[in-house]
Structure formats: C-alpha cells, structure tokens
Design an enzyme around this catalytic site. Structure first.
Site, short mmCIF file in Angstrom:
data_model
loop_
_atom_site.label_atom_id
_atom_site.label_comp_id
_atom_site.label_asym_id
_atom_site.label_seq_id
_atom_site.Cartn_x
_atom_site.Cartn_y
_atom_site.Cartn_z
N GLU A 2 0.80 -1.23 0.00
CA GLU A 2 0.00 0.00 0.00
C GLU A 2 0.84 1.28 0.00
O GLU A 2 0.48 2.27 0.63
CB GLU A 2 -0.99 0.02 1.17
CG GLU A 2 -2.06 -1.05 1.07
CD GLU A 2 -3.12 -0.92 2.15
OE1 GLU A 2 -2.98 -0.06 3.04
OE2 GLU A 2 -4.09 -1.70 2.12
N TRP A 16 -7.33 -11.16 5.62
CA TRP A 16 -6.75 -10.22 6.57
C TRP A 16 -7.65 -10.21 7.80
O TRP A 16 -8.72 -9.65 7.77
CB TRP A 16 -6.66 -8.82 5.96
CG TRP A 16 -5.89 -7.88 6.83
CD1 TRP A 16 -6.40 -6.96 7.72
CD2 TRP A 16 -4.46 -7.78 6.92
NE1 TRP A 16 -5.38 -6.31 8.36
CE2 TRP A 16 -4.18 -6.79 7.88
CE3 TRP A 16 -3.41 -8.44 6.30
CZ2 TRP A 16 -2.88 -6.43 8.22
CZ3 TRP A 16 -2.13 -8.08 6.64
CH2 TRP A 16 -1.87 -7.08 7.58
#
Length: 698
Positions: free
Chosen positions: A430, A567
């Site tokens: 990210e 996740w």
C-alpha cells in the site's frame, strides 16, 4: 503464463524450472527450541536470557562502572512497548539492556560471536564498554564477532541501547498500520567457532546457500554455495558435504580440499540426489538436509540445514502451479504479536499460532508486514505452507529510506534464502505514488526489484496494492496483488466479483491475486442491525461471517486467482485505533487477540479448507433471540447432520452445495432456554456440537 525464466528486466533465471532452495532452519533440539538458530546447534553457545532493563536516556549506560542496581530484572524475549496495547499511544524512545555473562574456558582460542534474532527498532551493541556495532531495522537478525572485546573465563558486560523512536531513514516510516515495538523481542546468543568457520556474519545468515539447478524424475542437482572465513595461517582446509533424507538417512556425500588464499572464500559445489522426492505443499512437505563440515584435521566447524525440492509458476488463466500441477493458494495473513506479550513471543506462542493456521487448512501464509521469527518459517516448511514474506516498506514513504530498505531486503533474502516454503519476496504494501512515476518510492521499488533478482534468481518478487489495476507503483514487481475491502471501506460485497471479472477481461495478461480481504468482527457484538462500519463502535460477528461466506464463494469460483489471503488470522493491536468497541485493536482477525476464541468465520473456512471433520453451529454467541422463527446454520464438511432442539429430533439434512454449509430453515424457538444440538458421524466416529439460545420478548 508467468515463470521466473520470463521475469521482466532480469537475466538471472535458469531454464524452465523455478529453482528450489535450502532452508535456513532454526532448531536446537527438535521442532521448537531455546537456541532457535540451526547453525548454532553444533557450536558452543550460551543463551542470553536474564537482563537488567530501563527506559530513558542514561549517561554512559554502556560503562562497566554504571550502576544498574535499581533497573528491572527481565527475561528475553522482551518488549518495552506493551503500553501500545494497554493505552492510547505508547512510549517511543530509548531503552537500555545490560547483562553480565561468563565466557567459558572452552571458548578459549576460538572466535566468539554475538547474535540477536531481532531488536526493535534500532540497536547499538557494546561489549565491555566497547561499541561493537549499530543495527537499524527492527525485524531481521544481526551478528557481530566480539572475539577481541571479550575476556575468556571472566564476566563480560553486554549492553544494548535500543530505540523505537521514529526515523525517516528507516522502514517503516510510520506506525499507521501496526505498532513499532521496541526491545530485544527475539532470542540472543553468544557462540564460538574455530579460527576458520562457515561465516555466521554474512548478513547473519547460515553462510550456506543452496539452489536447484537441474531436475528430472530420476535425478536432481543442487548447487551449494558456502561462505568461509579464516583467521589461521592455513593454506588449505577440508570441506565435507553430506546429504540426508527426511528420515536422517545418508543419501550422498562429497569431500574436497579447498585452497585458502585470502581471509574470505566462497566455495561452490554441485551435488546429485537420485530419485528426488519433491516438497509438495500440504500434500507432502518433504525435507532433505545437508551437513556442511569445515576441518583442518584437528578441529572443525559444522552446520546442518534442511531443504526441499520444488518448482512453481503462475499462469494468468490457470493460477498457481506447484511442481507443474495446479495448486490453489488460499491463505491467511499474520502479524507476530499476542495480547499477553506483544511481539515477544515465546516458543509456545509460535507453536500455537502455527497449529491454528494448520487447523484451518490454509495452503498459504502472508507474513505481514516484515520479516518474522525463524520459528515461523521452519513451521511453514514442515507444514507445507506457501509463504509470501516481505520487508516493512508500508503505506507511506519519506524519500530517505532507500539504504535501509535495501539493507532489510538483503537481510530478509539471505537469512531466509533456503526455506522451501517461501515462493516470493514482498517489496511493498500500500505504498502510493500519487503524483508521477518518478516519485522516490517508484524509483526505490525498481531498485528493490533488481536487487531481489540479483540476490535470488529463484523466486518471484511481489507487492500489495490498494490502487487500481494500473498505478505508478503497480506491476513493477514480478507479481502484483491487490488489497480489496469491498463492502467494508467502500462498495458492496458483490463488487469483489464484479472487479475480478472485469479486471480479467480488461487485463488478460496480468496475473490476479487478492493480498488482503476481510472485515471487522467483535465476538461480544452480535446484533447485525447495529453495525457501524468501517470506523464505528459496533462490528457484529455475524456480519463478518456473512462477508466471508460471500467473498470466499467469489474467490473459489475463479481458479485464475493465483493466491488470496484473509486479513487477518488473528486480531492485532494498532495503537490509537478506537473501533468496534475495543480500543487499540484491529478486529479483522478470525481468532481473538488472546487466541482464546475462534470466530464463526474461522469455522466456515475450516469446513471448506480442512480435511479434518468439522461440525459447528454458526452464531453460537448470539444467545439472546427476539424472533421465535429462526434458522440454524451449520458449517460442516460431513455428509449429513441431524438437528435436535431440547432433545427432540427436528430434521436431517445432507450437503447440497460446495460451501460446506447446511441450513435448517423455519425453526421455532420457545420462550425459554433452547438447547440446540447437531449430530453427525463419519464411519464409526461420532460428532456433535451444542448451543443455547434464549428467546425473550423485545
């Protein structure tokens, strides 16, 4: 199809087969040990467990005359950042560790080394007041020779000055996504070798690197590269290689005389293995081992490493291939921390975590967002998990972290070069280049990609994007994956299916993977109607379960997805968060932070992934009901089950879909305690699961 022989901008690849490498395992006695480091096992070693500790700035804290009598007595592994879990915000600064150790006479006339598994986030090391080294980076091991600084047969002072304060020249540059713990939170050892050795200071690795260079049904050829250092007046040494099978039985050996014409020597040797057995994921995680012994005829230095033989490739249409067979990587991501101890995990903590991942039946493991303990990689090798491991180049960048990022990637690769479980080196997560393709983070990514290929031509590089299919940071690494949270931070659950299919059509040559997906779930919150996503105070567990039921269906039905990672397997701490009714916690885990409760979604995946019998009543904790008519949902991989309420048989149902879920509709509850039970059997073995639901007026 993506294979390493076709890597973009790389000339380091061999033939058609993904090269297999030997594992750097950390074993002292058996699977879990105190010494933790395999290449210390056959060397004289001392565990550094008992220390004096204190936070703060101290003048000459490294001095032998410094008075530490009022400091805390602690045991390593240790962190001084537990306030990150207990409070909002946490201490970010300097702390000190001091210990005295007697170096035994048995180490006299030998070379003495000091090794740390990791210190968060920076460490300056002193021995008897002498500065030995400075390591920056909180997740990789480091090792220094301390022969000239120690005194044999006497007490020696070891001091570690640590800091977890922000440093924009170190990755990660901030703690937005996870806590930056401080302390000696992995094991530390002193050990010795002869004057010549298989180098333990080459990036704190074993000094031995092995990869597969040829393979057929009847034979495999591995190449072993051994880094040797010498401080004796020797012209030659004998180097012995011995290959053992999984039962520790002899397979092959080789002995050679090597010439020593300088202090550092690298020996390269090829060795044959007849009728090789492949490391084949969870189906058969077969491990060989190699003993490497360096000798002058009087003394010797020996290490033992394990390794496996396997190949892999990725195809844009057909997904991941292991040993030329389709192999679905469906896995979980994991942070290395427990509520009770933070990142300072004990061997039992590591063991428990890997047992849970084994139990759910995952085939893959993404190690977020940094280098993990060697215990984790060793376990993955033995369990047959395919591992994505990465450096902490996460979320933001400063433009000044280039040197440290390359250092941490180099350490990650060399310290873990030999684990057959690892199929990819993760470069970033990210990180966004908002403005252009010339931003420092883009340039750094290209440099990291080239560095990874230079250090290891046998594995993929990979990165995790939260942007679109095309971005300034995207598709630089060999493989790209995407973090997608449809229905939580944006959009609807069904958007995952839409995005996957549209991306497949528009970008047919890009291999697709989901590096993160998930939503929050609090086991103490059960009312779906009160949901406050994504940053509110109510994250009902049934919402999390439903999300995973829908999303897993979308993933399972698309074999072109080369990997997917939930996740997260465990809840974990993020200091400063205040979401879902519990402060400082990311609730997306399938298991609670303390490992005491496996959420409903855990059992949904276990029923779909595991070969072990599963029988589990969903919404077990949703005990207070206001509607008399309800359904009983059961996650099970058994053929048929029978429902009982208050001891009365209600119905028997068989599996009717591919998602191992059986639902009994229009079940009537009474105005009392309703004892729900489901029963099943497999062969002669019987199974049951119970719940109690109370019907009350609104």
């Amino acid at each position: 199809m993506y294979e390493l022989k076709k890597r973009k901008k790389s000339n380091h690849h061999r033939k058609n087969i993904i090269l297999q490498v030997l594992t750097i395992t950390f074993l002292l006695v058996g699977f879990y040990t105190n010494a933790q480091v395999n290449f210390i096992k056959d060397r004289k070693h001392i565990q550094l467990t008992n220390w004096k500790f204190q936070k703060g700035v101290f003048y000459k804290g490294e001095s032998k005359n410094f008075n530490d009598s009022t400091w805390q007595n602690i045991k390593v592994p240790h962190t001084y950042s537990m306030d990150a879990i207990e409070n909002v915000g946490y201490y970010k600064g300097i702390a000190w560790y001091r210990t005295h150790i007697n170096i035994p006479k048995s180490m006299e006339n030998e070379r003495v080394f000091l090794r740390f598994g990791a210190v968060g986030q920076e460490a300056i090391i002193y021995v008897n007041g002498i500065k030995i080294g400075n390591h920056i980076g909180g997740y990789s091991a480091f090792c220094y020779e301390i022969t000239k600084a120690v005194k044999i047969g006497e007490h020696n002072l070891i001091v570690v000055k640590t800091s977890n304060a922000p440093n924009y020249k170190r990755i990660p540059v901030n703690d937005v996504l996870f806590n930056h713990y401080g302390g000696i939170y992995r094991s530390a050892q002193i050990f010795s070798t002869p004057k010549f050795n298989i180098s333990p200071t080459f990036y704190a690795s074993s000094g031995v690197f092995v990869h597969l260079i040829e393979q057929s049904k009847n034979s495999a050829k591995i190449e072993v590269r051994t880094h040797i250092t010498n401080k004796e007046n020797l012209n030659q040494l004998t180097l012995n290689y011995k290959i053992l099978d999984a039962n520790n039985q002899y397979i092959n050996s080789l002995s050679k005389i090597i010439k020593i014409d300088k202090k550092n020597t690298i020996d390269t040797q090829s060795i044959e293995i007849e009728n090789p057995i492949l490391w084949n994921g969870r189906k058969n995680p077969y491990l060989y081992s190699v003993e490497v012994t360096l000798s002058d005829g009087k003394t010797s230095d020996k290490i033992c490493e394990t390794f496996g033989l396997r190949t892999f490739k990725v195809d844009a249409d057909k997904g991941f291939f292991l040993n030329d067979e389709p192999y679905r990587i469906y896995g979980v991501a994991m942070h290395q921390e427990w509520q009770q101890v933070g990142p300072a995990l004990t061997l039992e903590n590591h063991k428990k975590d890997m047992e849970i991942i084994d139990e759910i039946g995952a085939t893959g493991l993404r190690l977020s967002h940094y280098q993990h303990s060697q215990n984790t990689y060793n376990s993955a090798d033995k369990l047959g998990l395919l591992v994505w491991t990465e450096i902490p180049f996460v979320h933001d960048y400063s433009g000044r972290e280039q040197g440290n990022a390359k250092q941490q990637l180099t350490e990650l690769i060399y310290q873990n070069y030999n684990h057959p479980s690892i199929f990819s080196w993760g470069l970033w997560n990210e990180v966004r280049a908002w403005k252009s393709a010339d931003e420092p983070c883009v340039i750094l990514t290209k440099e990291l990609n080239n560095l990874a290929h230079k250090l290891d031509s046998t594995r993929f590089t990979v990165s995790a994007s939260d942007r679109g299919m095309e971005s300034n940071m995207g598709n630089i690494s060999d493989l790209q994956a995407w973090n997608k949270y449809y229905g939580w931070y944006y959009g609807q659950y069904s958007d995952m299916e839409k995005w996957l299919d549209e991306s497949r059509i528009k970008y047919p040559n890009i291999e697709l993977a989901i590096s993160e997906y998930g939503v929050g779930g609090n086991i103490y919150q059960q009312n779906r109607a009160l949901l406050e996503k994504p940053i509110g105070n109510y994250f009902p567990e049934p919402v999390q379960t439903n999300y995973h039921e829908v999303t897993w269906k979308n993933i399972k039905e698309r074999p072109f997805i080369w990997s997917s990672f939930i996740w997260n397997i465990f809840d974990f701490s993020v200091a400063g968060w205040n979401r879902g009714g519990i402060k400082n916690l990311n609730h997306k885990g399938l298991v609670t932070y303390d490992r005491k409760v496996k959420k409903d979604a855990f059992y949904f995946y276990k029923a779909n992934w595991s070969d072990s019998p599963v029988l589990y009543i969903a919404e077990l904790r949703n005990t207070k009901r206001t509607e008399a008519k309800t359904q009983v949902k059961v996650f099970t991989n058994l053929e048929k089950i029978t429902l009982y309420i208050n001891g009365r048989k209600i119905a028997t149902k068989k599996q009717s879909d591919d998602y191992n879920t059986i639902i009994f509709h229009d079940i009537l509850l009474k105005n009392e305690i309703n004892k729900i039970e489901v029963k099943s059997k497999k062969g002669k073995e019987k199974f049951s699961h119970k719940a109690e639901w109370i019907l009350s007026k609104k």
